[in-house]
Design an enzyme around this catalytic site. Structure first.
Site, PDB file in Angstrom:
ATOM      1  N   HIS A 258     -31.533 -20.018  -5.351  1.00 36.18           N
ATOM      2  CA  HIS A 258     -30.933 -18.998  -4.485  1.00 36.18           C
ATOM      3  C   HIS A 258     -31.332 -17.595  -4.929  1.00 36.18           C
ATOM      4  CE1 HIS A 258     -28.424 -22.556  -3.800  1.00 36.18           C
ATOM      5  NE2 HIS A 258     -28.069 -22.015  -2.653  1.00 36.18           N
TER       6      HIS A 258
ATOM      7  N   GLU B 265     -37.141 -23.558  -3.153  1.00 33.27           N
ATOM      8  CA  GLU B 265     -36.450 -22.731  -2.157  1.00 33.27           C
ATOM      9  C   GLU B 265     -36.070 -21.362  -2.694  1.00 33.27           C
ATOM     10  OE1 GLU B 265     -32.326 -22.907   0.492  1.00 33.27           O
ATOM     11  OE2 GLU B 265     -33.346 -24.750  -0.090  1.00 33.27           O
TER      12      GLU B 265
ATOM     13  N   GLU C 225     -33.058 -18.142   4.701  1.00 32.00           N
ATOM     14  CA  GLU C 225     -31.655 -18.193   5.101  1.00 32.00           C
ATOM     15  C   GLU C 225     -31.016 -16.813   5.135  1.00 32.00           C
ATOM     16  OE1 GLU C 225     -28.471 -19.161   1.940  1.00 32.00           O
ATOM     17  OE2 GLU C 225     -30.137 -20.472   1.393  1.00 32.00           O
TER      18      GLU C 225
ATOM     19  N   HIS D 266     -31.609 -23.676   8.064  1.00 31.79           N
ATOM     20  CA  HIS D 266     -30.536 -23.584   7.072  1.00 31.79           C
ATOM     21  C   HIS D 266     -29.189 -23.780   7.748  1.00 31.79           C
ATOM     22  CE1 HIS D 266     -27.422 -21.088   5.017  1.00 31.79           C
ATOM     23  NE2 HIS D 266     -27.903 -21.696   3.952  1.00 31.79           N
TER      24      HIS D 266
END
Length: 405
Positions: free
Chosen positions: A209, A233, A259, A309
């Site tokens: 993230h 990611e 996202e 997402h």
């Protein structure tokens, strides 16, 4: 046909808050009696601030307007206040209202929305879920790689062909940062044990993230390549496409991101820089269904794929399924486990998942309706936490706890 009224519902998600602390649902009503539902994925401000913002956008750009005029609505809202640039909060509001318009359009035409956005491509949508390992005490436990591997096998046995996890430690308001050697080792251990458990029957999705600076992301990617993840990611924070491309150029693992991006303009910058080959737009944030379709088309021109997402409620999920079903370069759709629990309770009919694949609804519009008794019973949300939050302090290298799913 004209839109004449708006309802906004801020629904508190009960513990363990899978899918966020609350969901922002909107309902539009027309003068001919058709109603459409939408969901706004906006986490920057609390709902007490968002509700009047939603009402302001509705009054300025949708009230008394024809819901079919999606392009007009988008351009007017996008240009609001002499901006004409991506604005995360505005586009979150636009996204939810726009998907409610599409719900109305589909119901008026007696067609699922995907039939109006290019037509059905995929009758079944490949899906993945985060791992939510539960220990012997019945608690979610993200620290144990053996438990994660067991959870991966259980999800594989449910039919999922991919699972996602994030053992790279906390993400804070001060990320990206350099991961410690201990955390790098833990990430590799998670990948190794999950790969050993599922073999080649399940893809591994390494779901960071934005915790890292580019050099740290490259160090980690080099450790993970031997386990052949389907993607890495958002390894660094969003907003610097060249830095994401720097990571992509140094690893064989495909980079997935998006996202936290909004509109075709931000996604185009990412694609043009070579920063990602898998785009993860959220339909409730990126500008709505039509904007998401345009982003998917941009990706198609770059031979990139989409993996929408989803960490919110079931209305946004239903809209995302409509996009996925009509998109030729669709790869995989994020699911929240098997769409049970509160995601099912808040709908009149739950979302359909069979053997790890989502089955797009054949009903008109988005194909879902809210259970208003459940909505009212859980409204309004009165907590102080935002939908999602980052740790407020700089990372401590001695804090080795994995990020929570």
């Amino acid at each position: 046909m004209k839109i004449i009224a708006l309802e906004t519902h801020v629904v508190a998600v009960p513990p363990p808050h899978i899918g966020g602390m609350y969901w922002l649902f909107v309902k539009l009503k027309t003068d001919c009696g058709i109603e459409g539902v939408g969901e706004i994925y906006a986490a920057t401000f609390g709902p007490e601030a968002m509700v009047p913002v939603i009402e302001d956008v509705f009054a300025r750009y949708l009230l008394e307007q024809d819901p079919h005029h999606i392009e007009r609505f988008f351009r007017r809202a996008y240009s609001s206040g002499f901006t004409q640039r991506p604005d995360l909060t505005m586009m979150g509001v636009v996204s939810g209202l726009e998907m409610a318009c599409w719900d109305i359009i589909g119901k008026a035409a007696n067609k699922p929305v995907y039939e109006l956005l290019g037509g059905l491509v995929s009758e079944r949508l490949r899906a993945y879920t985060y791992l939510y390992p539960v220990n012997a005490r019945g608690e979610y436990d993200y620290d144990d790689p053996d438990l994660a591997a067991e959870c991966a096998v259980k999800n594989m046995e449910l039919g999922f062909t991919a699972v996602k996890f994030d053992p790279a430690g906390p993400y804070t308001a001060f990320s990206g940062h350099q991961l410690s050697l201990e955390v790098l080792e833990r990430c590799e251990t998670f990948c190794r044990k999950i790969r050993e458990a599922v073999g080649n029957r399940c893809d591994l999705l390494f779901g960071t993230h934005g915790q890292m600076v580019p050099s740290s992301a490259i160090r980690l990617a080099q450790r993970l390549e031997k386990y052949d993840p389907l993607w890495f990611e958002e390894p660094i924070p969003p907003g610097q496409e060249a830095a994401m491309a720097q990571v992509a150029a140094k690893t064989s693992i495909p980079i997935a991101a998006g996202e936290r991006l909004t509109t075709k303009y931000e996604f185009h910058k990412l694609l043009a820089a070579g920063g990602a080959s898998i785009l993860q737009m959220n339909v409730g944030r990126c500008g709505g269904l039509l904007e998401a379709k345009k982003i998917a088309s941009l990706a198609e021109a770059y031979y990139a794929q989409i993996a929408p997402h989803l960490y919110n409620g079931p209305i946004g999920a239903a809209a995302s399924f409509q996009l996925a079903a009509c998109t030729p370069n669709f790869l995989i759709q994020e699911s929240i486990e098997t769409w049970g629990g509160f995601h099912a309770e808040v709908l009149q009919q739950p979302l359909q998942l069979e053997d790890g694949y989502i089955i797009p609804s054949r009903e008109p519009g988005l194909g879902v309706e809210l259970n208003m008794d459940v909505v009212r019973a859980h409204s309004p949300y009165r907590g102080q936490r935002l939908h999602l939050q980052m740790a407020p302090d700089p990372v401590d290298v001695r804090d080795t706890a994995p990020a929570k799913g």
